[in-house]
Design an enzyme around this catalytic site. Sequence first.
Site, PDB file in Angstrom:
ATOM      1  N   LYS A  13       0.864  -1.021  -0.041  1.00  0.00           N
ATOM      2  CA  LYS A  13       0.024   0.132   0.065  1.00  0.00           C
ATOM      3  C   LYS A  13       0.817   1.420   0.057  1.00  0.00           C
ATOM      4  O   LYS A  13       0.489   2.095  -0.711  1.00  0.00           O
ATOM      5  CB  LYS A  13      -0.856   0.053   1.195  1.00  0.00           C
ATOM      6  CG  LYS A  13      -1.784  -1.301   1.408  1.00  0.00           C
ATOM      7  CD  LYS A  13      -2.645  -1.350   2.457  1.00  0.00           C
ATOM      8  CE  LYS A  13      -1.926  -1.202   3.867  1.00  0.00           C
ATOM      9  NZ  LYS A  13      -1.260  -2.543   4.136  1.00  0.00           N
ATOM     10  N   ARG A  87      -9.789   0.697   9.031  1.00  0.00           N
ATOM     11  CA  ARG A  87      -9.131  -0.730   9.403  1.00  0.00           C
ATOM     12  C   ARG A  87     -10.275  -1.737   9.717  1.00  0.00           C
ATOM     13  O   ARG A  87      -9.755  -2.804  10.275  1.00  0.00           O
ATOM     14  CB  ARG A  87      -8.076  -0.193  10.288  1.00  0.00           C
ATOM     15  CG  ARG A  87      -6.887  -1.130  10.928  1.00  0.00           C
ATOM     16  CD  ARG A  87      -6.011  -1.191   9.348  1.00  0.00           C
ATOM     17  NE  ARG A  87      -4.669  -1.461   9.874  1.00  0.00           N
ATOM     18  CZ  ARG A  87      -3.508  -0.786   9.469  1.00  0.00           C
ATOM     19  NH1 ARG A  87      -3.725   0.390   8.484  1.00  0.00           N
ATOM     20  NH2 ARG A  87      -2.272  -1.171   9.780  1.00  0.00           N
ATOM     21  N   ARG A 126      11.678  -5.651   5.224  1.00  0.00           N
ATOM     22  CA  ARG A 126      11.620  -4.013   4.556  1.00  0.00           C
ATOM     23  C   ARG A 126      12.269  -3.045   5.521  1.00  0.00           C
ATOM     24  O   ARG A 126      12.648  -3.303   6.659  1.00  0.00           O
ATOM     25  CB  ARG A 126      10.076  -3.574   5.040  1.00  0.00           C
ATOM     26  CG  ARG A 126       9.918  -2.154   4.887  1.00  0.00           C
ATOM     27  CD  ARG A 126       8.366  -1.715   5.167  1.00  0.00           C
ATOM     28  NE  ARG A 126       7.733  -2.084   6.053  1.00  0.00           N
ATOM     29  CZ  ARG A 126       6.287  -2.016   6.326  1.00  0.00           C
ATOM     30  NH1 ARG A 126       5.720  -1.547   5.297  1.00  0.00           N
ATOM     31  NH2 ARG A 126       5.978  -2.459   7.280  1.00  0.00           N
ATOM     32  N   ARG A 159      11.496  -0.957  10.686  1.00  0.00           N
ATOM     33  CA  ARG A 159      10.550  -0.521  11.594  1.00  0.00           C
ATOM     34  C   ARG A 159      10.253  -1.316  13.064  1.00  0.00           C
ATOM     35  O   ARG A 159      10.473  -2.519  12.789  1.00  0.00           O
ATOM     36  CB  ARG A 159       9.222  -0.564  10.947  1.00  0.00           C
ATOM     37  CG  ARG A 159       8.656   0.847  10.417  1.00  0.00           C
ATOM     38  CD  ARG A 159       7.493   0.691   9.506  1.00  0.00           C
ATOM     39  NE  ARG A 159       6.331   0.139   9.925  1.00  0.00           N
ATOM     40  CZ  ARG A 159       5.332   0.040   9.197  1.00  0.00           C
ATOM     41  NH1 ARG A 159       5.077   0.604   8.098  1.00  0.00           N
ATOM     42  NH2 ARG A 159       3.994  -0.832   9.608  1.00  0.00           N
ATOM     43  N   ARG A 170       0.092  -8.409  13.938  1.00  0.00           N
ATOM     44  CA  ARG A 170      -0.547  -7.405  12.787  1.00  0.00           C
ATOM     45  C   ARG A 170      -1.390  -8.109  11.953  1.00  0.00           C
ATOM     46  O   ARG A 170      -2.574  -7.825  11.665  1.00  0.00           O
ATOM     47  CB  ARG A 170       0.325  -6.791  12.082  1.00  0.00           C
ATOM     48  CG  ARG A 170       0.834  -5.798  12.960  1.00  0.00           C
ATOM     49  CD  ARG A 170       2.437  -5.246  12.638  1.00  0.00           C
ATOM     50  NE  ARG A 170       2.283  -4.617  11.312  1.00  0.00           N
ATOM     51  CZ  ARG A 170       3.321  -4.424  10.578  1.00  0.00           C
ATOM     52  NH1 ARG A 170       4.591  -4.732  10.800  1.00  0.00           N
ATOM     53  NH2 ARG A 170       3.264  -3.919   9.156  1.00  0.00           N
TER      54      ARG A 170
HETATM   55  P1  AP5 Z   1       4.759  -1.666   1.786  1.00  0.00           P
HETATM   56  O1  AP5 Z   1       4.428  -0.820   0.536  1.00  0.00           O
HETATM   57  O2  AP5 Z   1       5.642  -0.913   2.752  1.00  0.00           O
HETATM   58  O3  AP5 Z   1       3.491  -2.453   2.331  1.00  0.00           O
HETATM   59  P2  AP5 Z   1       2.204  -1.904   3.144  1.00  0.00           P
HETATM   60  O4  AP5 Z   1       1.078  -2.350   2.525  1.00  0.00           O
HETATM   61  O5  AP5 Z   1       2.224  -0.219   3.126  1.00  0.00           O
HETATM   62  O6  AP5 Z   1       2.503  -2.498   4.679  1.00  0.00           O
HETATM   63  P3  AP5 Z   1       2.601  -1.931   6.183  1.00  0.00           P
HETATM   64  O7  AP5 Z   1       3.109  -2.650   6.892  1.00  0.00           O
HETATM   65  O8  AP5 Z   1       3.127  -0.475   6.109  1.00  0.00           O
HETATM   66  O9  AP5 Z   1       1.126  -1.893   6.322  1.00  0.00           O
HETATM   67  P4  AP5 Z   1       0.396  -1.781   7.605  1.00  0.00           P
HETATM   68  O10 AP5 Z   1      -1.086  -1.682   7.235  1.00  0.00           O
HETATM   69  O11 AP5 Z   1       0.682  -3.039   8.465  1.00  0.00           O
HETATM   70  O12 AP5 Z   1       0.976  -0.575   8.400  1.00  0.00           O
HETATM   71  P5  AP5 Z   1       0.450   0.763   8.840  1.00  0.00           P
HETATM   72  O13 AP5 Z   1       1.635   1.714   8.866  1.00  0.00           O
HETATM   73  O14 AP5 Z   1      -0.814   1.132   8.120  1.00  0.00           O
HETATM   74  O15 AP5 Z   1       5.785  -3.031   1.373  1.00  0.00           O
HETATM   75  C1  AP5 Z   1       6.264  -3.651   2.352  1.00  0.00           C
HETATM   76  C2  AP5 Z   1       7.405  -4.518   1.966  1.00  0.00           C
HETATM   77  O16 AP5 Z   1       7.501  -5.355   0.457  1.00  0.00           O
HETATM   78  C3  AP5 Z   1       8.412  -3.500   1.468  1.00  0.00           C
HETATM   79  O17 AP5 Z   1       9.823  -3.868   1.541  1.00  0.00           O
HETATM   80  C4  AP5 Z   1       8.497  -3.175  -0.350  1.00  0.00           C
HETATM   81  O18 AP5 Z   1       9.515  -2.738  -0.847  1.00  0.00           O
HETATM   82  C5  AP5 Z   1       8.159  -4.605  -0.577  1.00  0.00           C
HETATM   83  N1  AP5 Z   1       6.966  -4.743  -1.893  1.00  0.00           N
HETATM   84  C6  AP5 Z   1       5.862  -3.509  -1.963  1.00  0.00           C
HETATM   85  N2  AP5 Z   1       5.557  -3.974  -3.308  1.00  0.00           N
HETATM   86  C7  AP5 Z   1       6.255  -5.136  -3.798  1.00  0.00           C
HETATM   87  C8  AP5 Z   1       5.856  -5.990  -4.860  1.00  0.00           C
HETATM   88  N3  AP5 Z   1       5.002  -5.804  -5.732  1.00  0.00           N
HETATM   89  N4  AP5 Z   1       6.628  -7.232  -4.927  1.00  0.00           N
HETATM   90  C9  AP5 Z   1       7.555  -7.390  -4.171  1.00  0.00           C
HETATM   91  N5  AP5 Z   1       7.860  -6.600  -3.082  1.00  0.00           N
HETATM   92  C10 AP5 Z   1       7.114  -5.518  -2.815  1.00  0.00           C
HETATM   93  O19 AP5 Z   1      -0.044   0.474  10.306  1.00  0.00           O
HETATM   94  C11 AP5 Z   1       1.042   0.194  11.310  1.00  0.00           C
HETATM   95  C12 AP5 Z   1       0.256   0.192  12.503  1.00  0.00           C
HETATM   96  O20 AP5 Z   1      -0.464   1.378  12.855  1.00  0.00           O
HETATM   97  C13 AP5 Z   1      -0.837  -0.828  12.821  1.00  0.00           C
HETATM   98  O21 AP5 Z   1      -0.427  -1.983  13.079  1.00  0.00           O
HETATM   99  C14 AP5 Z   1      -1.716  -0.158  13.895  1.00  0.00           C
HETATM  100  O22 AP5 Z   1      -0.929  -0.359  14.848  1.00  0.00           O
HETATM  101  C15 AP5 Z   1      -1.679   1.535  13.607  1.00  0.00           C
HETATM  102  N6  AP5 Z   1      -2.776   1.917  12.604  1.00  0.00           N
HETATM  103  C16 AP5 Z   1      -2.498   2.434  11.348  1.00  0.00           C
HETATM  104  N7  AP5 Z   1      -3.726   2.647  10.694  1.00  0.00           N
HETATM  105  C17 AP5 Z   1      -4.711   2.255  11.758  1.00  0.00           C
HETATM  106  C18 AP5 Z   1      -6.014   2.630  11.815  1.00  0.00           C
HETATM  107  N8  AP5 Z   1      -6.785   2.847  10.862  1.00  0.00           N
HETATM  108  N9  AP5 Z   1      -6.687   2.074  12.822  1.00  0.00           N
HETATM  109  C19 AP5 Z   1      -6.125   1.457  13.952  1.00  0.00           C
HETATM  110  N10 AP5 Z   1      -4.823   1.389  13.972  1.00  0.00           N
HETATM  111  C20 AP5 Z   1      -4.027   1.948  13.042  1.00  0.00           C
END
Ligand code: AP5
Length: 212
Positions: A13, A87, A126, A159, A170
């Site tokens: 994402k 979420r 990552r 991270r 997660r």
């Molecule tokens: P990346 O693009 O970083 O993946 P992502 O989907 O953004 O993953 P996140 O871990 O950031 O998502 P998340 O939803 O867990 O975290 P968030 O920050 O929202 O890619 C990942 C890896 O894969 C990278 O190394 C990349 O290079 C590689 N990659 C990408 N595309 C690829 C491809 N096509 N092929 C191969 N490799 C690829 O949330 C973190 C925390 O915040 C949550 O756990 C929660 O505690 C809190 N939080 C956030 N939002 C909320 C909410 N709305 N409500 C409650 N808590 C929340």
Amino acid sequence: MNILLFGPPGAGKGTQSALLVERKRMKHISTGDLFRAAIKNQTRLGLEARKYMDKGQLVPDSITIGMVEEVFMTLNGQSFILDGFPRNVAQGEALENLLKGHDLTIDKALFLEVPIDQLMGRLTGRRVCTACGATYHVTASPPKKEGVCDKCGGSVIQRADDKEDVIRTRLMAYEESTKPLKDYYKSANKLVVINGLGATEEVYGQIEKQLL
Ligand code: AP5
């Protein structure tokens, strides 16, 4: 056009949102990034959010929804991508109210589909830049110089929530709370499933077609 990008942790994402910002000049609204910025600045919201994020749990809706509304107030008509919000279904319903209140709509909800068994490797490998947020992967897309961001020279680190035990929590939170949003947006006729397994540019191509 305004879109929502959702899917499991590590689905890509953030990677796809960065391309949309660069190429389509859309605004990226990522609740994860907003929480990480608040933690970095040691605000009260950041300190509260950290208690949950470090364990891989969702931050309570009461905190998250108010934070998103503050961003909506600054939009000035720019198209946006919502990443990581909603979420769960309760946040999805709250989002509907927020959108109505600000005279906004979400045109499509793009679900980035990646099999669960692919996610652990993506997440443990990552690395992110602490200054500009650029995302790398230790084997698939490492920075040219280890630990240094190609784009801004900032420090590239792992991270805090990309440790195996936290990732497992997660993924459970995703299965329990976020996956049901697929049915929610299907019922609303907004769901588009994107195959997140190809190369980054292939995935981007599928998303770009949805913006036409
Ligand atoms: P990346 O693009 O970083 O993946 P992502 O989907 O953004 O993953 P996140 O871990 O950031 O998502 P998340 O939803 O867990 O975290 P968030 O920050 O929202 O890619 C990942 C890896 O894969 C990278 O190394 C990349 O290079 C590689 N990659 C990408 N595309 C690829 C491809 N096509 N092929 C191969 N490799 C690829 O949330 C973190 C925390 O915040 C949550 O756990 C929660 O505690 C809190 N939080 C956030 N939002 C909320 C909410 N709305 N409500 C409650 N808590 C929340």
